[in-house]
Design a protein around this motif. Structure first.
Motif, short mmCIF file in Angstrom:
data_model
loop_
_atom_site.label_atom_id
_atom_site.label_comp_id
_atom_site.label_asym_id
_atom_site.label_seq_id
_atom_site.Cartn_x
_atom_site.Cartn_y
_atom_site.Cartn_z
N GLU A 66 -1.41 -6.10 1.53
CA GLU A 66 -1.12 -6.35 2.95
C GLU A 66 -0.47 -7.71 3.14
OE1 GLU A 66 -4.38 -3.68 5.37
OE2 GLU A 66 -5.09 -5.57 4.46
N GLN A 67 -0.87 -8.68 2.32
CA GLN A 67 -0.24 -10.00 2.39
C GLN A 67 1.24 -9.89 2.02
OE1 GLN A 67 -2.10 -12.96 -0.06
NE2 GLN A 67 -0.94 -14.65 0.84
N ARG A 68 1.53 -9.13 0.97
CA ARG A 68 2.92 -8.93 0.57
C ARG A 68 3.71 -8.21 1.66
NH1 ARG A 68 4.82 -9.41 -4.55
NH2 ARG A 68 3.37 -10.11 -6.14
N ALA A 69 3.04 -7.25 2.33
CA ALA A 69 3.70 -6.45 3.36
C ALA A 69 3.88 -7.23 4.66
CB ALA A 69 2.92 -5.17 3.61
N GLY A 70 3.22 -8.34 4.77
CA GLY A 70 3.37 -9.15 5.96
C GLY A 70 2.45 -8.77 7.09
N GLY A 71 1.41 -7.99 6.81
CA GLY A 71 0.47 -7.61 7.85
C GLY A 71 -0.39 -6.45 7.41
N ALA A 72 -1.33 -6.08 8.27
CA ALA A 72 -2.28 -5.01 7.93
C ALA A 72 -1.56 -3.68 7.73
CB ALA A 72 -3.33 -4.88 9.03
N LEU A 73 -2.11 -2.87 6.82
CA LEU A 73 -1.61 -1.53 6.55
C LEU A 73 -2.62 -0.46 6.96
CD1 LEU A 73 -0.13 -2.22 3.00
CD2 LEU A 73 1.18 -1.97 5.12
N PHE A 74 -3.87 -0.87 7.10
CA PHE A 74 -4.95 0.07 7.44
C PHE A 74 -5.69 -0.41 8.69
CE2 PHE A 74 -4.40 0.77 2.89
CZ PHE A 74 -4.46 2.15 2.79
N GLU A 75 -6.18 0.54 9.45
CA GLU A 75 -7.15 0.26 10.50
C GLU A 75 -8.55 0.41 9.89
OE1 GLU A 75 -6.60 2.71 13.92
OE2 GLU A 75 -4.42 2.42 13.95
N ARG A 76 -9.37 -0.62 9.99
CA ARG A 76 -10.73 -0.56 9.48
C ARG A 76 -11.60 0.11 10.54
NH1 ARG A 76 -6.92 -3.32 6.49
NH2 ARG A 76 -7.87 -4.32 4.64
N LEU A 77 -12.20 1.23 10.19
CA LEU A 77 -13.03 1.99 11.10
C LEU A 77 -14.50 1.80 10.75
CD1 LEU A 77 -10.91 5.27 11.01
CD2 LEU A 77 -10.72 3.35 12.62
N ALA A 78 -15.36 2.33 11.59
CA ALA A 78 -16.79 2.25 11.31
C ALA A 78 -17.12 2.97 10.01
CB ALA A 78 -17.58 2.84 12.48
N ARG A 79 -16.43 4.08 9.78
CA ARG A 79 -16.65 4.81 8.53
C ARG A 79 -15.29 5.10 7.91
NH1 ARG A 79 -20.98 9.56 9.23
NH2 ARG A 79 -20.75 9.43 6.96
N GLY A 80 -14.89 4.23 7.02
CA GLY A 80 -13.63 4.43 6.32
C GLY A 80 -12.46 3.68 6.93
N VAL A 81 -11.26 4.07 6.50
CA VAL A 81 -10.03 3.43 6.95
C VAL A 81 -8.97 4.50 7.19
CG1 VAL A 81 -10.45 1.25 5.72
CG2 VAL A 81 -9.22 3.10 4.56
N ARG A 82 -7.93 4.13 7.95
CA ARG A 82 -6.79 5.02 8.12
C ARG A 82 -5.53 4.16 8.25
NH1 ARG A 82 -8.28 7.24 14.16
NH2 ARG A 82 -7.77 5.34 15.33
N LEU A 83 -4.41 4.74 7.88
CA LEU A 83 -3.15 4.01 7.91
C LEU A 83 -2.73 3.68 9.33
CD1 LEU A 83 -1.17 6.16 5.31
CD2 LEU A 83 -1.91 3.79 4.97
N ASN A 84 -2.19 2.49 9.51
CA ASN A 84 -1.54 2.15 10.77
C ASN A 84 -0.05 2.47 10.62
OD1 ASN A 84 -0.33 0.06 9.38
ND2 ASN A 84 -1.69 -1.54 10.18
N PRO A 85 0.77 2.27 11.66
CA PRO A 85 2.20 2.62 11.54
C PRO A 85 2.90 1.96 10.35
CG PRO A 85 1.64 2.29 13.83
CD PRO A 85 0.41 1.91 13.03
N ALA A 86 2.65 0.69 10.11
CA ALA A 86 3.25 0.03 8.94
C ALA A 86 2.76 0.69 7.65
CB ALA A 86 2.91 -1.45 8.95
N GLY A 87 1.47 1.02 7.62
CA GLY A 87 0.91 1.67 6.45
C GLY A 87 1.53 3.03 6.20
N HIS A 88 1.76 3.80 7.29
CA HIS A 88 2.41 5.11 7.14
C HIS A 88 3.81 4.95 6.55
CE1 HIS A 88 -0.31 8.09 8.77
NE2 HIS A 88 -0.63 7.27 9.78
N ALA A 89 4.56 3.94 7.00
CA ALA A 89 5.92 3.73 6.49
C ALA A 89 5.89 3.42 4.99
CB ALA A 89 6.59 2.59 7.26
N LEU A 90 5.02 2.50 4.58
CA LEU A 90 4.94 2.15 3.16
C LEU A 90 4.39 3.31 2.35
CD1 LEU A 90 5.40 0.06 1.00
CD2 LEU A 90 3.13 -0.89 1.49
N TYR A 91 3.47 4.07 2.94
CA TYR A 91 2.89 5.23 2.24
C TYR A 91 3.99 6.23 1.87
CZ TYR A 91 0.15 9.53 1.58
OH TYR A 91 -0.40 10.68 1.08
#
Length: 303
Positions: free
Chosen positions: A46-71
């Motif tokens: 995420e540091q290399r990408a310049g920002g968060a890639l995942f949303e941290r949830l109560a149970r698990g994580v999911r990709l945010n828009p930037a994360g979807h693009a890199l995915y």
């Protein structure tokens, strides 16, 4: 994404695994990492990408828009690398890549095509590039890296030594005499060449090259009174069929001889030429694999 950043393959694979499992813990289990290692590596990514890639949830994580693009890019890169690994593996096993095969003209009538047909059944993903030429030129191209394998003959003056090229005998090819079917000697079992001393003889080599014809006729006790220079075998066969001359024909060419021509063995010590397979010092796996059907085809040709 910051310009100039280079993403490590392992980091991209981790991103995809975390996204697919929706959990750092499950990704750690799948990749045999500790959960803390996964957290650290995702944070670094995420540091290399310049920002968060995942949303941290109560149970698990999911990709945010930037994360979807890199995915999407990560999946494409990993798929391309997987296909590259498969292709390289196929090449190492002799089952993929390109195989450049050279052969002299009469070897291309039946010997090489028969071998290639069988090779195509066992290694259908190998792209074969066929090249025709005289044996000396084929050996030079092999040494220069322009061919991967060559089928060559010692006719008319033996095989020249070429650095970095090895040869192995495939077969001894008997030389026959071609006559028009209406020729008085067409029905003979063998032919004494001296009986053909007054015929016109067809040949293709320049006058300054050593000729098997000259040697064979001299051995039979005569010199041809007339020679006709025809470069291609189809032309030679046309002249013989029309009764305009006779010719020496290697048995490898028998399959292409038209019905208007008969091939007869030469009485006495029949001339032969040796046919070899030539390989570079470090052959391609596909070239080594091709040698097996080539030898099988040679055995059939010599039978």
């Amino acid at each position: 994404m910051r310009g100039g950043n280079v993403y490590e393959i392992d980091a991209l694979r981790l991103l995809v695994t975390v996204a697919d499992t929706g959990s750092f813990t499950k990704a750690a289990q799948r990749l045999n990492y500790t959960q803390s290692a996964v957290s650290r590596r995702i944070a670094s990514l995420e540091q290399r990408a310049g920002g968060a890639l995942f949303e941290r949830l109560a149970r698990g994580v999911r990709l945010n828009p930037a994360g979807h693009a890199l995915y999407r890019h990560a999946v494409d890169v990993l798929d391309r690398l997987a296909r590259a690994d498969r292709e390289l593996s196929m090449i190492r096993e002799g089952l993929g890549g390109t195989l450049r095969v050279g052969a002299f003209s009469t070897a291309n009538i039946s010997l090489v095509p028969t071998a290639l047909r069988e090779f195509g059944r066992t290694a259908p993903d190998v792209e074969v590039v066929a090249v025709e030429g005289r044996s000396g030129a084929l050996l030079r191209r092999l040494a220069d890296g322009a061919l991967d394998l060559a089928v060559v003959s010692d006719y008319p003056a033996g095989l020249p030594p070429v650095d970095g090229v090895t040869t192995a005998l495939l077969l001894e090819d008997e030389v026959l005499v071609a006559l028009p079917r209406r020729h008085p000697l067409a029905g003979a079992g063998t032919v004494d060449l001296y009986a053909l001393r007054d015929e016109a003889w067809l040949q293709d080599a320049p006058a300054d090259r050593p000729m098997m014809l000259t040697e064979v006729c001299a051995r039979a006790g005569f010199r041809p009174r007339k020679t006709v220079r025809i470069a291609e075998w189809t032309g030679k066969f046309g002249y013989v069929a029309a009764g305009l001359g006779v010719a020496l024909v290697p048995s490898l060419a028998a399959w292409a001889v038209p019905d208007e021509i008969v091939l007869r063995r030469i009485e006495g010590l029949a001339p032969r030429r040796a046919v070899h397979v030539a390989l570079p010092a470090t052959p391609l796996p596909a070239a080594l694999r091709f040698c097996a059907p080539l030898r099988e085809a040679a055995t059939g040709s010599a039978a």
